[in-house]
Structure formats: structure tokens, C-alpha cells
Design a protein around this motif. Structure first.
Motif, mmCIF file in Angstrom:
data_model
loop_
_atom_site.group_PDB
_atom_site.id
_atom_site.type_symbol
_atom_site.label_atom_id
_atom_site.label_comp_id
_atom_site.label_asym_id
_atom_site.label_seq_id
_atom_site.Cartn_x
_atom_site.Cartn_y
_atom_site.Cartn_z
ATOM 1 N N LEU A 158 -18.672 -4.799 42.692
ATOM 2 C CA LEU A 158 -19.984 -4.247 43.003
ATOM 3 C C LEU A 158 -19.872 -3.094 44.013
ATOM 4 O O LEU A 158 -20.527 -2.056 43.869
ATOM 5 C CB LEU A 158 -20.880 -5.347 43.568
ATOM 6 C CG LEU A 158 -22.334 -4.943 43.872
ATOM 7 C CD1 LEU A 158 -23.018 -4.457 42.598
ATOM 8 C CD2 LEU A 158 -23.100 -6.119 44.473
ATOM 9 N N VAL A 159 -19.020 -3.273 45.025
ATOM 10 C CA VAL A 159 -18.803 -2.208 46.026
ATOM 11 C C VAL A 159 -18.219 -0.972 45.364
ATOM 12 O O VAL A 159 -18.635 0.163 45.639
ATOM 13 C CB VAL A 159 -17.872 -2.713 47.154
ATOM 14 C CG1 VAL A 159 -17.471 -1.545 48.065
ATOM 15 C CG2 VAL A 159 -18.555 -3.807 47.967
ATOM 16 N N THR A 160 -17.247 -1.196 44.478
ATOM 17 C CA THR A 160 -16.615 -0.071 43.770
ATOM 18 C C THR A 160 -17.641 0.692 42.932
ATOM 19 O O THR A 160 -17.660 1.928 42.913
ATOM 20 C CB THR A 160 -15.486 -0.580 42.865
ATOM 21 O OG1 THR A 160 -14.514 -1.261 43.666
ATOM 22 C CG2 THR A 160 -14.825 0.578 42.126
ATOM 23 N N ILE A 161 -18.499 -0.074 42.252
ATOM 24 C CA ILE A 161 -19.531 0.560 41.424
ATOM 25 C C ILE A 161 -20.475 1.387 42.288
ATOM 26 O O ILE A 161 -20.840 2.520 41.942
ATOM 27 C CB ILE A 161 -20.312 -0.505 40.627
ATOM 28 C CG1 ILE A 161 -19.406 -1.138 39.573
ATOM 29 C CG2 ILE A 161 -21.547 0.121 39.976
ATOM 30 C CD1 ILE A 161 -20.046 -2.294 38.833
ATOM 31 N N ASN A 162 -20.864 0.827 43.439
ATOM 32 C CA ASN A 162 -21.762 1.559 44.353
ATOM 33 C C ASN A 162 -21.118 2.838 44.867
ATOM 34 O O ASN A 162 -21.766 3.885 44.961
ATOM 35 C CB ASN A 162 -22.158 0.663 45.527
ATOM 36 C CG ASN A 162 -23.162 -0.399 45.138
ATOM 37 O OD1 ASN A 162 -23.904 -0.230 44.167
ATOM 38 N ND2 ASN A 162 -23.193 -1.511 45.868
ATOM 39 N N ILE A 163 -19.828 2.745 45.197
ATOM 40 C CA ILE A 163 -19.115 3.928 45.686
ATOM 41 C C ILE A 163 -19.030 4.994 44.602
ATOM 42 O O ILE A 163 -19.269 6.186 44.850
ATOM 43 C CB ILE A 163 -17.703 3.538 46.178
ATOM 44 C CG1 ILE A 163 -17.814 2.684 47.444
ATOM 45 C CG2 ILE A 163 -16.868 4.794 46.450
ATOM 46 C CD1 ILE A 163 -16.477 2.124 47.903
ATOM 47 N N PHE A 198 -21.012 5.341 42.101
ATOM 48 C CA PHE A 198 -22.362 5.875 41.879
ATOM 49 C C PHE A 198 -22.711 6.925 42.935
ATOM 50 O O PHE A 198 -23.275 7.974 42.622
ATOM 51 C CB PHE A 198 -23.380 4.743 41.910
ATOM 52 C CG PHE A 198 -24.804 5.221 41.781
ATOM 53 C CD1 PHE A 198 -25.330 5.565 40.547
ATOM 54 C CD2 PHE A 198 -25.610 5.348 42.917
ATOM 55 C CE1 PHE A 198 -26.641 6.019 40.428
ATOM 56 C CE2 PHE A 198 -26.913 5.800 42.813
ATOM 57 C CZ PHE A 198 -27.419 6.133 41.565
ATOM 58 N N MET A 199 -22.355 6.633 44.199
ATOM 59 C CA MET A 199 -22.650 7.588 45.269
ATOM 60 C C MET A 199 -21.856 8.878 45.085
ATOM 61 O O MET A 199 -22.391 9.983 45.283
ATOM 62 C CB MET A 199 -22.308 6.961 46.629
ATOM 63 C CG MET A 199 -23.250 5.842 47.053
ATOM 64 S SD MET A 199 -22.770 5.093 48.627
ATOM 65 C CE MET A 199 -22.985 6.483 49.744
#
Length: 358
Positions: A4-9, A11-12
Motif C-alpha cells: 500500500l505504501v509503495t502504491i501511494n508513493i 501515485f504521488m
């Protein structure tokens, strides 16, 4: 959790890349456009019609003027122009084209001075400003760099030919550039003993900040990107963006503003918002035409004589008819709303009040 953190990063990163590309794209739209050469105009019937050179009038000689080609520098930018010298003339008129054209678009206005017997009263200089005609490809920054070019044109004419009294006649971004040269670079002119006597501004940008925002609105650019673009652009014009508007630039020098209500590129509504701030200044006169497209009012056969007379009257020191016609607050606000889509100034009870000098 790690996924989830990787996906958020990711995305940013994607979001910032898209934002950066959008900002860069829009800045380029403001500052850059293809240079139009003489050959492109000569080889295109559409461009020849746009430049009004269909009658084999492709240089000043075709209008009865002897001229010389002059090359010179604006900073590091190589510029070219036509110089028409009348030995007995005390004033020099610089006729500056707008964005996306070149000096071929400006030569038609030499006819005005033949028709009004003012052709011997002036020297004339018609430049290819940067990114135009034969001159170097370069960013123009919505007319700000045109201002630098016009300033350096005056310096060159002073140094090489001893000219120190100028009339600036500009169109669209060349109009804004003329106003910038006369005001922003005034100290440099004064040190050389150079004076701008009068200005004629046809279809000119009236407020660069508002024009940038208007273009962004038409392109549906998100507001946060527009905010960044404005900040970046302000930095690129030396933090002078708030000064690049008629209400700041035009108070000192006698100026004739020429505008059509149907101009879609530099809107009547935006002009009137600026003009309202300086309408009581006797140095500024306004001539408005009902029809005609951007920078092509003179090309309208119905307006050619009226346009010519307005320019001649102004240069001769005669009040231009229709400068400050009386209108009601309601009617003016309706016109602004229709022409520019502006509705932010409806509560200003004195908006756009002008005197009738007919």
C-alpha cells in the motif's frame, strides 16, 4: 502494508510528474510559438491574405518608400528590420508586429501615412522582433521580450542614425511590448536622451496576468497549476508581472488605444477593465470599432477611412472622435459579460464611465 505504501508513493510520483509536465507545457504555450518566415508567407495564399500583401506589396518600396535593411542585436538575439529615413524628419515611428507574424504584416500601415500626407513627417522602422521573420528564434514571454527588442531598437537607431524622438505603433504583443519599452525601460532611454513622444496600440494585450489566466481557463487548466504557472512566469519576467498592464504602463505618454469589440484574442472586456482605471487621464484616448478581427481593423474596407483618420488626428494632436462615449453602468457590464465572460466587477457603480467627445 508495504504494498500500500509503495502504491501511494508511485501515485504521488505519477501525480507530480503529470503536474510538472502540465506546468511546463502551459509555460511553453505562453512563451513559445513557431517562427513564421518570409518564405512561408510568400508561399501561402492564406498567409498572404492574413498579412494583406495580396497586391504584390511585399516591402516598403511597393508603398513608395526607399528603405535599407538593418541588422542589430537585442542582447544576444539577432534582429533585422527595414529603415525608411527622411532626412528632414525629427521623429521616428517604430511599427511593431504581434505574435505569430512578422514585419510583412506591418508594412500595410505605411499606406496610412501616404494617404494623410504624413509620410515625410517621420522616419520609419519596421522590425522583425525575436522569433519572427529573419530574426532569431527565441521565447517572447507574452510581449515582455518584445519590449526588450523595441527598447534595443531605439538604442540602435539612436547610436547608428542619431534618432532620439520616437512614436511607437504596436499590434497585439507588439503593442504591449511598446508600452513596456516606454515605461519599464524608461530610465535607460532617458540616460541616452531618448524620448517616446506618443504611442498607438492596436488590439494590444491589456493585462498579461489576466491574459495568462484567461488562456488557462479556456484550456481548462486546474487552478493549482495556474497558480504555479503564474509564479514561474512572474519570475521569468523579473518579478514585474503586476506592472505589465495598461493601468500601470500608460499614464505618462500620449497614447491612442484602438480596439474592436469582436476581438477574440485580446478581448474588449479585458481592455475596458484596464481602461476604466485610466479613463480620466487626458493622455490616453480610446477608439473602439464594432466589428473586425484581431489586428485587422484597418483591413476592414468599411473601417479603413475611419481608422486612418483616427491615427492621423491623434498624431496631429486632434482629439479622436468616439474616444469616451457615454454609456450606462448596466450596458457596459452587459457588454463585458458577453465579450469576455467576466462577471466579477458587477458591483462597481462607476465601471467604464467615459465622456462623449463626438
Amino acid at each position: 502494508m508495504g504494498v500500500l505504501v509503495t502504491i501511494n508513493i508511485l501515485f504521488m510520483i505519477f501525480f507530480f510528474v503529470i503536474a510538472y509536465m502540465s506546468i511546463r507545457y502551459f509555460i511553453n504555450q505562453i512563451e513559445k510559438y513557431p517562427r513564421v518566415t518570409f518564405e512561408e508567407v510568400y508561399n501561402s495564399k492564406k498567409l498572404r491574405q492574413k498579412y494583406n500583401i495580396e497586391d504584390n506589396k511585399a516591402n516598403p518600396y511597393d508603398y513608395g518608400y526607399n528603405f535599407k535593411e538593418v541588422e542589430y542585436k537585442s542582447g544576444k538575439i539577432q534582429l533585422y528590420g527595414w529603415f525608411i529615413e527622411n532626412k528632414d524628419a525629427e521623429k521616428t515611428m517604430i511599427i511593431s508586429h504581434g505574435r505569430g507574424v512578422n514585419r510583412l504584416a506591418a508594412i500595410q500601415y505605411l499606406q496610412i501615412f501616404k494617404d494623410t500626407s504624413l509620410d515625410k513627417e517621420y522616419n520609419f522602422f519596421i522590425p522583425d522582433l525575436r522569433n519572427s521573420g529573419k530574426s532569431d528564434i527565441s521565447k517572447t514571454k507574452m510581449g515582455y521580450c518584445f519590449g526588450q527588442d523595441i527598447y534595443n531598437t531605439m538604442l540602435m537607431l539612436n547610436e547608428k542614425f542619431g534618432k532620439n524622438n520616437f512614436v511607437l505603433y504596436g499590434f497585439s504583443q507588439g503593442g504591449m511590448g511598446s508600452a513596456i519599452a516606454a515605461k519599464i525601460f524608461n530610465n535607460g532611454l532617458r540616460k541616452k536622451g531618448i524620448k517616446v513622444d506618443k504611442m498607438i496600440l492596436d488590439s494590444s494585450i491589456a493585462n498579461i496576468r489576466k491574459r495568462v489566466k484567461e488562456d488557462a481557463k479556456k484550456r481548462r487548466v486546474p487552478k493549482f497549476i495556474v497558480s504555479v504557472v503564474v509564479r514561474v512566469f512572474n519570475f521569468r519576467v523579473g518579478n514585474k508581472l503586476d506592472k505589465l498592464k495598461f493601468s500601470y504602463l500608460l499614464r505618462r505618454i500620449p497614447t491612442l488605444i484602438i480596439q474592436t469589440k469582436s476581438d477574440k484574442a485580446t478581448t474588449y472586456g479585458m481592455l475596458m477593465e484596464e481602461y476604466n482605471e485610466i479613463a480620466q487621464n487626458k493622455n490616453v484616448q480610446l477608439k473602439v470599432f464594432e466589428r473586425g478581427s484581431h489586428t485587422r481593423i484597418y483591413a476592414e474596407s468599411d473601417y479603413k477611412e475611419e481608422y486612418t483618420q483616427a491615427v492621423a488626428d491623434f498624431l496631429k494632436g486632434v482629439a479622436v472622435n468616439g474616444v469616451r462615449e457615454e454609456t450606462t453602468n448596466k450596458n457596459i457590464q452587459e457588454e463585458v459579460a458577453i465579450k469576455s465572460g467576466a462577471d466579477e466587477n458587477r458591483n462597481d457603480k462607476n465601471l467604464f464611465r467615459r465622456e462623449n467627445e463626438k
